[in-house]
Motif scaffolding. Structure first.
Motif, PDB file in Angstrom:
ATOM      1  N   PRO A 152       0.559  -1.090  -0.089  1.00 43.67           N
ATOM      2  CA  PRO A 152       0.006   0.525  -0.012  1.00 43.67           C
ATOM      3  C   PRO A 152       0.697   1.520  -0.030  1.00 43.67           C
ATOM      4  N   GLY A 153       0.456   2.166  -1.055  1.00 43.66           N
ATOM      5  CA  GLY A 153       1.415   3.438  -0.618  1.00 43.66           C
ATOM      6  C   GLY A 153       3.159   3.160  -1.522  1.00 43.66           C
ATOM      7  N   LYS A 154       2.806   2.856  -2.136  1.00 41.20           N
ATOM      8  CA  LYS A 154       4.546   2.137  -2.508  1.00 41.20           C
ATOM      9  C   LYS A 154       4.400   1.352  -3.769  1.00 41.20           C
ATOM     10  N   GLU A 155       5.428   1.685  -4.828  1.00 43.54           N
ATOM     11  CA  GLU A 155       5.643   1.817  -5.830  1.00 43.54           C
ATOM     12  C   GLU A 155       5.339   0.010  -5.880  1.00 43.54           C
ATOM     13  N   ARG A 156       5.028  -0.583  -7.310  1.00 41.25           N
ATOM     14  CA  ARG A 156       5.411  -1.667  -7.943  1.00 41.25           C
ATOM     15  C   ARG A 156       7.526  -2.224  -7.909  1.00 41.25           C
ATOM     16  N   GLU A 157       7.596  -3.224  -6.835  1.00 46.33           N
ATOM     17  CA  GLU A 157       8.867  -4.155  -6.939  1.00 46.33           C
ATOM     18  C   GLU A 157       9.869  -4.744  -7.826  1.00 46.33           C
ATOM     19  N   GLY A 158      10.171  -5.511  -7.874  1.00 45.41           N
ATOM     20  CA  GLY A 158      10.521  -7.311  -8.332  1.00 45.41           C
ATOM     21  C   GLY A 158      10.740  -7.984  -7.359  1.00 45.41           C
ATOM     22  N   VAL A 159      10.389  -9.305  -7.113  1.00 43.14           N
ATOM     23  CA  VAL A 159      10.713 -10.317  -5.707  1.00 43.14           C
ATOM     24  C   VAL A 159      11.858 -11.160  -5.997  1.00 43.14           C
ATOM     25  N   SER A 160      11.463 -11.638  -7.375  1.00 42.31           N
ATOM     26  CA  SER A 160      11.746 -12.629  -7.928  1.00 42.31           C
ATOM     27  C   SER A 160      11.997 -13.318  -9.060  1.00 42.31           C
ATOM     28  N   CYS A 161      13.062 -13.831  -9.816  1.00 42.49           N
ATOM     29  CA  CYS A 161      12.188 -14.730 -10.752  1.00 42.49           C
ATOM     30  C   CYS A 161      13.190 -16.086 -11.694  1.00 42.49           C
ATOM     31  N   ILE A 162      12.766 -16.567 -12.487  1.00 43.62           N
ATOM     32  CA  ILE A 162      12.705 -18.097 -13.106  1.00 43.62           C
ATOM     33  C   ILE A 162      13.241 -18.036 -14.255  1.00 43.62           C
ATOM     34  N   SER A 169      17.317 -10.857 -14.110  1.00 42.73           N
ATOM     35  CA  SER A 169      18.455 -10.332 -13.187  1.00 42.73           C
ATOM     36  C   SER A 169      18.070  -9.681 -12.794  1.00 42.73           C
ATOM     37  N   GLY A 170      19.160  -9.093 -11.991  1.00 45.35           N
ATOM     38  CA  GLY A 170      19.251  -8.173 -11.140  1.00 45.35           C
ATOM     39  C   GLY A 170      18.095  -6.976 -11.774  1.00 45.35           C
ATOM     40  N   TYR A 171      19.167  -6.983 -13.198  1.00 44.26           N
ATOM     41  CA  TYR A 171      19.235  -5.917 -14.217  1.00 44.26           C
ATOM     42  C   TYR A 171      18.264  -5.612 -14.910  1.00 44.26           C
ATOM     43  N   GLY A 172      17.461  -7.159 -14.817  1.00 42.26           N
ATOM     44  CA  GLY A 172      15.890  -7.011 -15.548  1.00 42.26           C
ATOM     45  C   GLY A 172      14.577  -6.996 -15.255  1.00 42.26           C
ATOM     46  N   LEU A 173      14.972  -7.285 -13.830  1.00 39.45           N
ATOM     47  CA  LEU A 173      13.240  -7.128 -13.049  1.00 39.45           C
ATOM     48  C   LEU A 173      13.002  -5.717 -12.247  1.00 39.45           C
ATOM     49  N   GLU A 222       9.319  -2.995 -13.355  1.00 37.54           N
ATOM     50  CA  GLU A 222       8.228  -2.729 -13.857  1.00 37.54           C
ATOM     51  C   GLU A 222       8.054  -2.825 -15.529  1.00 37.54           C
ATOM     52  N   ARG A 223       8.761  -2.288 -15.918  1.00 42.41           N
ATOM     53  CA  ARG A 223       9.153  -1.534 -17.031  1.00 42.41           C
ATOM     54  C   ARG A 223       9.646  -2.811 -18.425  1.00 42.41           C
ATOM     55  N   TYR A 224       9.969  -3.728 -18.051  1.00 47.67           N
ATOM     56  CA  TYR A 224       9.930  -4.743 -18.555  1.00 47.67           C
ATOM     57  C   TYR A 224       9.102  -5.712 -18.855  1.00 47.67           C
ATOM     58  N   LEU A 225       8.461  -5.919 -18.114  1.00 50.35           N
ATOM     59  CA  LEU A 225       7.126  -6.493 -18.596  1.00 50.35           C
ATOM     60  C   LEU A 225       5.818  -6.164 -19.236  1.00 50.35           C
ATOM     61  N   ASP A 226       5.827  -7.272 -19.141  1.00 47.99           N
ATOM     62  CA  ASP A 226       4.183  -6.753 -20.035  1.00 47.99           C
ATOM     63  C   ASP A 226       2.779  -7.789 -20.153  1.00 47.99           C
ATOM     64  N   ILE A 227       3.087  -8.671 -20.013  1.00 52.31           N
ATOM     65  CA  ILE A 227       2.105  -9.787 -18.846  1.00 52.31           C
ATOM     66  C   ILE A 227       2.013 -10.162 -18.058  1.00 52.31           C
ATOM     67  N   TRP A 228       0.927  -9.246 -17.223  1.00 48.96           N
ATOM     68  CA  TRP A 228       0.763  -9.735 -15.537  1.00 48.96           C
ATOM     69  C   TRP A 228      -0.310 -10.260 -15.761  1.00 48.96           C
ATOM     70  N   GLY A 229      -0.214 -11.177 -14.106  1.00 50.15           N
ATOM     71  CA  GLY A 229      -1.675 -11.865 -14.025  1.00 50.15           C
ATOM     72  C   GLY A 229      -2.109 -10.267 -13.138  1.00 50.15           C
ATOM     73  N   GLN A 230      -4.085 -10.776 -11.972  1.00 50.17           N
ATOM     74  CA  GLN A 230      -4.054  -9.966 -11.668  1.00 50.17           C
ATOM     75  C   GLN A 230      -4.013  -9.287 -10.370  1.00 50.17           C
ATOM     76  N   GLY A 231      -2.921 -10.315  -9.593  1.00 52.15           N
ATOM     77  CA  GLY A 231      -2.644 -10.489  -8.214  1.00 52.15           C
ATOM     78  C   GLY A 231      -3.398 -11.183  -7.366  1.00 52.15           C
ATOM     79  N   THR A 232      -2.652 -11.516  -6.137  1.00 53.20           N
ATOM     80  CA  THR A 232      -3.726 -12.213  -5.256  1.00 53.20           C
ATOM     81  C   THR A 232      -2.730 -11.545  -4.027  1.00 53.20           C
ATOM     82  N   LEU A 233      -3.175 -10.898  -2.995  1.00 52.39           N
ATOM     83  CA  LEU A 233      -2.961  -9.697  -1.338  1.00 52.39           C
ATOM     84  C   LEU A 233      -2.573 -11.039  -0.796  1.00 52.39           C
ATOM     85  N   VAL A 234      -1.142 -11.010  -0.152  1.00 52.17           N
ATOM     86  CA  VAL A 234      -0.760 -11.266   1.620  1.00 52.17           C
ATOM     87  C   VAL A 234      -0.801 -10.293   2.134  1.00 52.17           C
TER      88      VAL A 234
END
Length: 127
Positions: A41-51, A105-109, A111-123
């Motif tokens: 809440p109130g923050k920008e979207r941030e990358g967490v992990s990738c595979i 990678s840390g360079y690619g993770l 938001e601007r590099y991703l264009d297919i997104w899910g709807q999200g799930t709240l934790v």
């Protein structure tokens, strides 16, 4: 139609665990690197992990390293995020995302590099 669908969010106590799932449809999921992002809440979207798609290499941001584990099951067309030792600051909406040519990678993770997104799930992590 290309689609990613997250599930598994909910309420957990501090120190607890949750496992998120990201299921796909409509594209050759197995050939795409997949990322998890979160937005508190109130923050920008941030990358967490990738595979990665090819050898299953993984990347984690420092704040979740050692607590979260990303994995994928290509037979089930699903990517998982196992979250252990949860903290209140992990509270966020979690999204999975991908894009053709996305670099896991840390360079690619970002938001601007991703264009297919899910709807999200709240934790929510709270006692």
């Amino acid at each position: 139609q290309v689609q990613l669908v997250e599930s598994g969010g909910g309420l957990a106590q501090p120190g607890g665990s949750l496992r998120l799932s990201c299921a796909h449809s409509g594209f050759s999921f197995d050939y795409y690197h997949i990322a998890w992002f979160r937005q508190a809440p109130g923050k920008e979207r941030e990358g967490v992990s990738c595979i990665t798609s090819n050898d299953g290499s993984t990347y984690y941001v420092d704040s979740v390293k050692g607590r979260f584990t990303i994995s994928r099951d290509n037979d089930k067309h699903t990517v998982y995020l196992q979250m252990n030792s949860l903290k209140p600051e992990d509270t966020a909406v979690y999204y999975c995302a991908t894009a053709a040519g996305f670099h896991c990678s840390g360079y690619g993770l970002y938001e601007r590099y991703l264009d297919i997104w899910g709807q999200g799930t709240l934790v929510t992590v709270s006692s």
